[in-house]
Design an enzyme around this catalytic site. Structure first.
Site, mmCIF file in Angstrom:
data_model
loop_
_atom_site.group_PDB
_atom_site.id
_atom_site.type_symbol
_atom_site.label_atom_id
_atom_site.label_comp_id
_atom_site.label_asym_id
_atom_site.label_seq_id
_atom_site.Cartn_x
_atom_site.Cartn_y
_atom_site.Cartn_z
ATOM 1 N N GLU A 102 -13.330 10.089 18.388
ATOM 2 C CA GLU A 102 -13.457 10.975 19.545
ATOM 3 C C GLU A 102 -13.162 12.423 19.185
ATOM 4 O OE1 GLU A 102 -11.883 10.599 24.065
ATOM 5 O OE2 GLU A 102 -10.321 10.544 22.540
ATOM 6 N N ASP A 140 -15.408 4.004 16.002
ATOM 7 C CA ASP A 140 -15.714 5.248 16.700
ATOM 8 C C ASP A 140 -14.702 6.311 16.348
ATOM 9 O OD1 ASP A 140 -13.676 5.793 19.072
ATOM 10 O OD2 ASP A 140 -14.004 3.636 19.038
ATOM 11 N N HIS A 192 -2.492 11.063 14.164
ATOM 12 C CA HIS A 192 -1.055 11.131 14.338
ATOM 13 C C HIS A 192 -0.366 11.758 13.122
ATOM 14 C CE1 HIS A 192 -1.028 7.572 17.445
ATOM 15 N NE2 HIS A 192 -2.002 8.437 17.653
ATOM 16 N N TYR A 210 -12.311 18.787 28.749
ATOM 17 C CA TYR A 210 -11.751 17.731 27.912
ATOM 18 C C TYR A 210 -12.753 17.317 26.828
ATOM 19 C CZ TYR A 210 -8.810 16.790 32.113
ATOM 20 O OH TYR A 210 -7.974 16.868 33.207
ATOM 21 N N ASP A 217 -6.041 5.599 15.181
ATOM 22 C CA ASP A 217 -5.709 7.034 15.200
ATOM 23 C C ASP A 217 -4.664 7.469 14.184
ATOM 24 O OD1 ASP A 217 -7.382 6.899 17.380
ATOM 25 O OD2 ASP A 217 -5.893 7.484 18.861
ATOM 26 N N GLU A 273 -9.346 16.804 15.070
ATOM 27 C CA GLU A 273 -8.112 16.195 14.561
ATOM 28 C C GLU A 273 -8.370 15.414 13.281
ATOM 29 O OE1 GLU A 273 -5.091 15.540 18.214
ATOM 30 O OE2 GLU A 273 -7.009 14.517 18.449
#
Length: 664
Positions: A486, A484, A415, A568, A411, A490
């Site tokens: 999600e 992957d 971030h 979500y 991620d 972002e």
């Protein structure tokens, strides 16, 4: 892509220790149960079968002592080596490159074993398509046809013999290349024949932008006996085809193979491709924005809208910024820094509150400098193994999952994109701040998306995959279903942060890369992640979900890692709702998604959401109905629990007002 490879390690009917190759047809996909609460009852997930070993590149010498090593881990490729034992000079090397039409094995002093756990039906030696190229046509018991090309270094016939239903064996002490490809249609066989004897060994990304137009290219270095007089055959994904320049488009063939999660791939006869993006979001800035009005960056707010903003902005700006930003998580800290930055920007540039904005900005600068001084709760470290900037959290706690796995490179674009955006706003409002903070922010940008192989401290584009057209979130964790991602939104947030940081510091190249990444993301996300009713790349049984949920390389699952509430699952592809959101999330898509999930009486009626996802959903709604969104955010009894910790009511009011929601 379009093949799936796995080291077999003694598994399967063939009990091989070679590299297993499979190619999955759409008909082989397995689907989850129907989500009957959602209109048209889409299936919750689909997955491609694992463990199918159609053909295996192996050698008679391989067994329980076989070792696998890799080298040359580059942006589009990696080399994989198999040796019978550590230190053996006999070796099988496979250059793995995204889009390769052949799986190629380079044999050095080994006896080739071509194995199959699906079982050989028939093996026929064909005429040589070129001098020194030996060809075999293989039909497996599942009915699928594969081609094998062998090019011995010595020119000696490899003399493959069908030993059993699982073993096709060549000559001992053999040197040369073996190439394997799946043949979906006999009429396409000549394309493989023409390309045999050459293969890609690595790939390079290049790009050029001027004003709102850009070109980027994927080009490959070549190996093989015929590399000097054969053109590569490479498979392109749907979003590539949609953006090819005229010369590359002229090299597209009718040969197609399904991919696992990116639709059909199409073979292209070319050593390099050129893609064009002719509507870069150059006018996109910190203010609310629409692609349709991209030539006009002027923002005009009515006096009523300004009053509505001012009614809440001072209160939000008086929150304890330090308590919200100095956390034990780079993700949550970054979200809060970005939230306050957008709040300060809105006050300063849109709501005529320069004095209040200046006071809040000074506090925000102090909060950011906790990180640029590396005095946050878990300071960052430079990792000399994988060459990157990571949180020290897992080093301290021993828990690999701390801060979503940041210490293990999970991620990073999620971030650090928030930090880039926050820094861009601060530097825009206070250029003197850049002197002491620019290097820190640039280091975060380099960690995720360093563009240059000359930078010895970071790899080239760690997160963004220029072949797939989007990033992957998976770090140093094994996964049977591959990498992957999600949160598609972002992913775009990082590109937006990169663009705006480049703009703030006057780095035109960085700003252009951000613009290009945003354009490519808009194309790829709309192709694979954000599914309108006319999407042809994802299975018809699945597109009714509207978002893929978690998109893996081998499956798509309409869920999240943190919960199954539909707000979500859909909302993680919305956050943060920022100026770029209207670029990646088309009005058609937002309208279909709203009707499916959030409209009055729908399965997750927005009026019934009771937490911070409610604000996210309504901010997203501003894309298609800014008046309803504005009315929601300015209602007298607005509940602040509806605002996520990474957002502000101030920004949401301004967003919906500028997009057309404020009364005139």
């Amino acid at each position: 892509m379009p093949y799936s490879l796995a080291w077999s390690q003694g598994s399967g009917n063939a009990q091989s220790y070679g590299m297993a190759i499979s190619h999955i047809e759409d008909s082989q996909k397995t689907f989850g149960s129907a989500e009957t609460d959602i209109p048209n009852s889409p299936d919750q997930y689909y997955i491609n079968p694992l463990g199918i070993q159609s053909l295996i590149l192996s050698a008679a010498e391989f067994g329980t002592s076989t070792v696998l090593t890799t080298d040359s881990l580059l942006v589009l490729s990696a080399n994989v080596h198999l040796q019978a034992s550590n230190g053996s000079s006999s070796i099988l090397t496979m250059p793995l490159v995204q889009g390769m039409a052949f799986v190629t094995g380079q044999y050095v002093n080994l006896q080739p074993n071509i194995q199959s756990s699906v079982f050989f039906g028939s093996v026929t030696e064909s005429a040589q398509p070129k001098s020194g190229v030996f060809k075999y046509k293989i039909t497996l018991l599942d009915g699928h046809v594969w081609l094998l090309y062998a090019m011995p270094t010595s020119g000696i016939d490899p003399n493959f013999q069908l030993v059993s239903s699982t073993l096709l064996q060549g000559s001992a002490n053999w040197y040369g290349d073996i190439q394997i490809a799946k043949l979906p249609d006999d009429s396409m066989e000549y394309l493989y024949d023409d390309a045999a004897g050459t293969y890609p060994t690595s790939g390079t990304v290049a790009g050029y932008a001027e004003d709102s137009k850009a070109q980027y290219s994927l080009s490959w270095t070549k190996g093989g006996a015929y590399k000097s007089n054969s053109t590569l055959l490479m498979f392109a994904l749907p979003h590539h085809l949609d953006s090819f320049d005229s010369d590359t488009a002229a090299s597209v063939t009718n040969l197609t193979l399904a991919t696992t999660t990116s639709g059909n791939s199409t073979a292209v006869i070319a050593d390099y491709w050129v893609m064009e993006e002719n509507e870069l979001p150059t006018s996109l800035g910190f203010a609310p924005w629409r692609p349709a009005n991209s030539s006009d960056s002027t923002v005009n707010l009515t006096s009523e809208a300004i009053a509505a903003i001012q009614n809440v902005s001072a209160t939000e700006a008086s929150q304890n910024m330090s308590a919200q930003t100095n956390l034990n998580s780079m993700y949550y800290s970054g979200k809060a820094l970005s939230k306050f930055a957008q709040l300060v920007y809105t006050m300063h540039d849109l709501a005529d509150q320069p004095d209040l904005a200046k006071t809040a900005l000074l506090e925000l600068e102090s909060c950011f400098e906790v990180f640029s001084n590396n005095s946050n709760i878990y300071p960052l470290l430079y990792d000399t193994d994988w060459k990157g900037i990571v949180s020290s959290a897992s080093y301290v706690t021993g828990d690999s999952g701390d801060d979503f796995g940041n210490s293990y490179y999970n991620d990073h674009h999620f971030h650090y994109g928030y930090f880039l955006h926050a820094a861009a706003v601060i530097g825009y409002l206070d250029p003197t701040w850049l002197t002491n903070n620019k290097d820190y922010v640039n280091a975060l940008a380099r960690d995720v998306s360093n563009p240059s192989s000359l930078d010895q401290y970071f790899p080239v584009f760690r997160s963004f995959d220029w072949y797939h057209g989007h990033s992957w979130a998976k770090g140093l964790f094994s996964s049977g279903d591959g990498k992957d991602e999600e949160s598609s939104s972002e992913d775009a947030m990082f590109a937006y942060g990169l663009k705006m940081w480049g703009q703030t510091i006057g780095d035109a190249s960085m700003e252009a890369r951000g613009n290009l990444m945003l354009s490519v993301l808009a194309r790829s996300l709309q192709s694979y992640f954000l599914m309108t009713s006319d999407n042809t790349n994802q299975p018809a049984e699945f597109i009714g979900n509207k978002v893929t949920g978690i998109l893996f390389e081998n499956k798509a699952d309409h869920t999240t890692y943190f919960g199954t509430d539909l707000s979500y699952i859909q909302g993680i592809h919305m956050i943060p709702v920022m100026p770029f959101s209207t670029l990646t999330r088309t009005q058609q898509f937002v309208a279909e998604e709203w009707t499916t999930y959030f409209a009055d009486g729908a399965v997750r009626d927005a009026t019934n959401i009771t937490d911070g996802w409610k604000g996210i959903v309504y901010a997203n709604f501003a894309n298609i109905n800014p008046t309803a969104a504005y009315d929601f955010f300015t209602q007298d009894d607005f509940d602040m629990s509806w605002i996520d910790g990474g957002a502000s009511l101030t920004w949401y009011i301004a967003l919906s007002a500028v997009l057309g929601g404020a009364p005139s």
